[in-house]
Design a protein around this motif. Sequence first.
Motif, PDB file in Angstrom:
ATOM      1  N   LYS A 174      49.627  79.567 -14.170  1.00  0.00           N
ATOM      2  CA  LYS A 174      49.023  79.251 -15.449  1.00  0.00           C
ATOM      3  C   LYS A 174      47.522  79.533 -15.426  1.00  0.00           C
ATOM      4  N   THR A 201      44.413  81.459 -24.086  1.00  0.00           N
ATOM      5  CA  THR A 201      45.575  81.218 -23.221  1.00  0.00           C
ATOM      6  C   THR A 201      45.621  79.762 -22.779  1.00  0.00           C
ATOM      7  N   GLU A 245      48.545  77.117 -23.799  1.00  0.00           N
ATOM      8  CA  GLU A 245      49.292  76.420 -22.742  1.00  0.00           C
ATOM      9  C   GLU A 245      49.228  74.904 -22.932  1.00  0.00           C
TER      10      GLU A 245
END
Length: 268
Positions: free
Chosen positions: A2, A242, A246
């Motif tokens: 991640k 991003t 997430e």
Amino acid sequence: MKASKQFRGGKQTKIKDADAELKPLSSGDKAKDKMLVAELATQIAVQQEMLFAAGKHKVLVVLQGIDTSGKDGTVKDVFNVINPQGVQIVNFKAPSSIELAHDYLWRVHQQVPKSGDIVVFNRSHYEDVLITRVHDWIDDAECERRYAQIRDFERMLSETGTTIIKCLLHISKNEQRSRLQERIDDPAKHWKFDMQDLEERKSWDKYQELFGKAINATDADHAPWYVIPANSKTHRNLAIATILLETLLDLKLTPPDPKPELKGLKIE
């Protein structure tokens, strides 16, 4: 891995010029990366709509960084398709006389998100342990007290339902020089230039040291810091978009339950 793990700050964070050049999420094609940022922004907007409709969660995004690091650009490119009803951008300038008459967190607490909202801080309460320390308006002991107060403040926000994302937009000294010069050379950008930026630039090394100290002192699982390489504006946007997506996906947002009284209702 991640993105939130790739850029996570922590207890041993040091702010180095070379790291500002990193682009671990880039495809190597700037146009493709820009398209991806736009796609991520659209997905964030979908998540935000569910966040707003359900009214259960609150999200606070802190954008901190040296002059020209790209806080405004991040707001424009990452949050541009979100419904304005559900997002608020708060710019923290030099405190007013009324704000100075209160404790330094007074003006900040008024701006934190309510249920269903995303709030973006363009600069933040961290100015009160950065510029104040650079110019010796507070001493080390007061700075340590403020770190403790900020930790308590953010823990309280978390415990009352706020998801916190803190991003340091990290550019190199040479990149800042280039961006400041661009503002001087282009008359259309003169409004962005402030002579005070040159004064603050003289304290570059001190700011980098204090960024690291602030991250080390206030990073927590409930209020994480992310150090975003920001020499590339496109990669900066890609990284923050991003991480935000997430984080929203981790909330497992869903639309509100259907209203049973509306089942079968026909409008005449």
